[in-house]
Design a protein around this motif. Structure first.
Motif, PDB file in Angstrom:
ATOM      1  N   LEU A 296       0.825  -1.206   0.000  1.00 55.84           N
ATOM      2  CA  LEU A 296       0.000   0.000   0.000  1.00 55.84           C
ATOM      3  C   LEU A 296       0.863   1.262   0.000  1.00 55.84           C
ATOM      4  O   LEU A 296       0.618   2.208  -0.764  1.00 55.84           O
ATOM      5  CB  LEU A 296      -0.927   0.009   1.216  1.00 55.84           C
ATOM      6  N   TRP A 297       1.882   1.263   0.859  1.00 53.44           N
ATOM      7  CA  TRP A 297       2.751   2.435   0.960  1.00 53.44           C
ATOM      8  C   TRP A 297       3.523   2.665  -0.339  1.00 53.44           C
ATOM      9  O   TRP A 297       3.708   3.805  -0.771  1.00 53.44           O
ATOM     10  CB  TRP A 297       3.707   2.281   2.131  1.00 53.44           C
ATOM     11  N   ARG A 298       3.964   1.588  -0.958  1.00 49.54           N
ATOM     12  CA  ARG A 298       4.699   1.729  -2.207  1.00 49.54           C
ATOM     13  C   ARG A 298       3.819   2.333  -3.293  1.00 49.54           C
ATOM     14  O   ARG A 298       4.274   3.168  -4.087  1.00 49.54           O
ATOM     15  CB  ARG A 298       5.233   0.360  -2.643  1.00 49.54           C
ATOM     16  N   VAL A 299       2.549   1.951  -3.324  1.00 49.98           N
ATOM     17  CA  VAL A 299       1.638   2.490  -4.333  1.00 49.98           C
ATOM     18  C   VAL A 299       1.352   3.965  -4.079  1.00 49.98           C
ATOM     19  O   VAL A 299       1.455   4.793  -4.991  1.00 49.98           O
ATOM     20  CB  VAL A 299       0.321   1.676  -4.361  1.00 49.98           C
ATOM     21  N   VAL A 300       0.995   4.324  -2.852  1.00 50.72           N
ATOM     22  CA  VAL A 300       0.643   5.724  -2.574  1.00 50.72           C
ATOM     23  C   VAL A 300       1.867   6.634  -2.669  1.00 50.72           C
ATOM     24  O   VAL A 300       1.722   7.855  -2.787  1.00 50.72           O
ATOM     25  CB  VAL A 300      -0.018   5.881  -1.185  1.00 50.72           C
ATOM     26  N   SER A 301       3.073   6.058  -2.609  1.00 54.40           N
ATOM     27  CA  SER A 301       4.293   6.859  -2.703  1.00 54.40           C
ATOM     28  C   SER A 301       4.799   6.992  -4.131  1.00 54.40           C
ATOM     29  O   SER A 301       5.696   7.794  -4.392  1.00 54.40           O
ATOM     30  CB  SER A 301       5.398   6.234  -1.837  1.00 54.40           C
ATOM     31  N   ALA A 302       4.267   6.207  -5.044  1.00 57.29           N
ATOM     32  CA  ALA A 302       4.741   6.241  -6.428  1.00 57.29           C
ATOM     33  C   ALA A 302       4.293   7.525  -7.118  1.00 57.29           C
ATOM     34  O   ALA A 302       3.224   8.069  -6.825  1.00 57.29           O
ATOM     35  CB  ALA A 302       4.226   5.027  -7.184  1.00 57.29           C
ATOM     36  N   ARG A 303       5.097   7.992  -8.029  1.00 55.34           N
ATOM     37  CA  ARG A 303       4.809   9.248  -8.732  1.00 55.34           C
ATOM     38  C   ARG A 303       4.118   8.976 -10.059  1.00 55.34           C
ATOM     39  O   ARG A 303       4.621   8.237 -10.884  1.00 55.34           O
ATOM     40  CB  ARG A 303       6.102  10.011  -9.000  1.00 55.34           C
TER      41      ARG A 303
END
Length: 256
Positions: free
Chosen positions: A207-214
């Motif tokens: 989840l964190w990786r997705v919301v942090s992606a640009r």
């Protein structure tokens, strides 16, 4: 996995994560009320909510093509991420086919069961014919069923071979198969592995990786349906649904 936002982007990522969780919670709380709506209105509500879920995660969506709004339909897609599920529901709300372990997951297992998920026990081959028959019965009743025939998530730059058993259900029910191809791209247009949910990856980490992606973009290509009469056996039907490596834009099957 590709790099994500530096520390300067943490507040925005945290806000996205909080917004995503709130949208999911709101959907869960409103589910009993949605169940009282007419089928067409309920399906519109589900499609819109699923788009909001994906957007809340900071992911833009591009859907090309469409699925028949009614009638039995087996939707099959490659499997990269947990995002695949709301993306496919945004095309057409459907009953999901999931591994039996999902039923025991806290919160998510109960939600899946109430949503009509069809569970499959992959470790019990004797149970497979019964599962195929349950899927076929749902298709005959006019339901849409979503399956990920690879049997596991892949990183998006590689692909697993489609297993054939689920296609037998479409043949038995005489219903079409709707192939769907899901891809994720970065802001630069290159393939992105940020949404990939593979191995022992914890859900919160994903989840964190997705919301942090640009600038993450999800591309959903809904391809023309395949009719059982054009593909008389499950091997040819599975092959046609998966396509070739050149057609899917990924290398030959193999583990990432």
């Amino acid at each position: 996995m590709e790099s994500v936002r530096p520390w300067a982007g943490v507040p925005r990522s945290a806000a996205r994560l909080a917004g995503l969780l709130l949208v999911v919670l709101a959907g869960v709380l409103l589910t009993p009320f949605a169940g009282r709506l007419r089928a067409d209105r309920r399906d519109r509500w589900v499609r819109r909510w699923c788009r909001v879920v994906v957007r809340a995660a900071g992911v833009r969506t591009r859907i090309t093509g469409g699925a028949p709004p009614t009638g039995g339909l087996l939707m099959v897609a490659n499997h990269v991420s947990w995002l695949d599920i709301p993306l496919l529901a945004a095309v057409r709300p459907a009953r999901m086919l999931a591994k039996s372990e999902v039923r025991g997951w806290p919160v998510a297992g109960g939600i899946a069961a109430r949503g009509g998920t069809l569970f499959i026990d992959r470790d019990r081959l004797r149970a497979l014919p019964g599962t195929v028959e349950r899927i076929a019965a749902a298709l005959r009743a006019g339901a849409a069923v979503v399956a990920f025939p690879e049997g596991s998530t892949w990183c998006g730059r590689a692909q697993g071979r489609y297993r054939r058993a689920v296609f037998q259900a479409a043949l038995d029910a005489g219903t079409p198969v709707q192939p769907v191809r899901v891809r994720y791209r970065s802001a630069e247009g290159t393939p992105s592995t940020a949404p990939a949910f593979v191995g022992e990856d914890p859900l919160l980490t994903s989840l964190w990786r997705v919301v942090s992606a640009r600038g993450l973009v999800a591309e959903v290509d809904v391809r023309p349906p395949l009719t059982p009469d054009a593909h008389p056996d499950r091997r040819s039907l599975a092959g046609a649904a998966q396509g070739t490596p050149a057609d899917t834009g990924s290398p030959a099957p193999g583990h990432p």
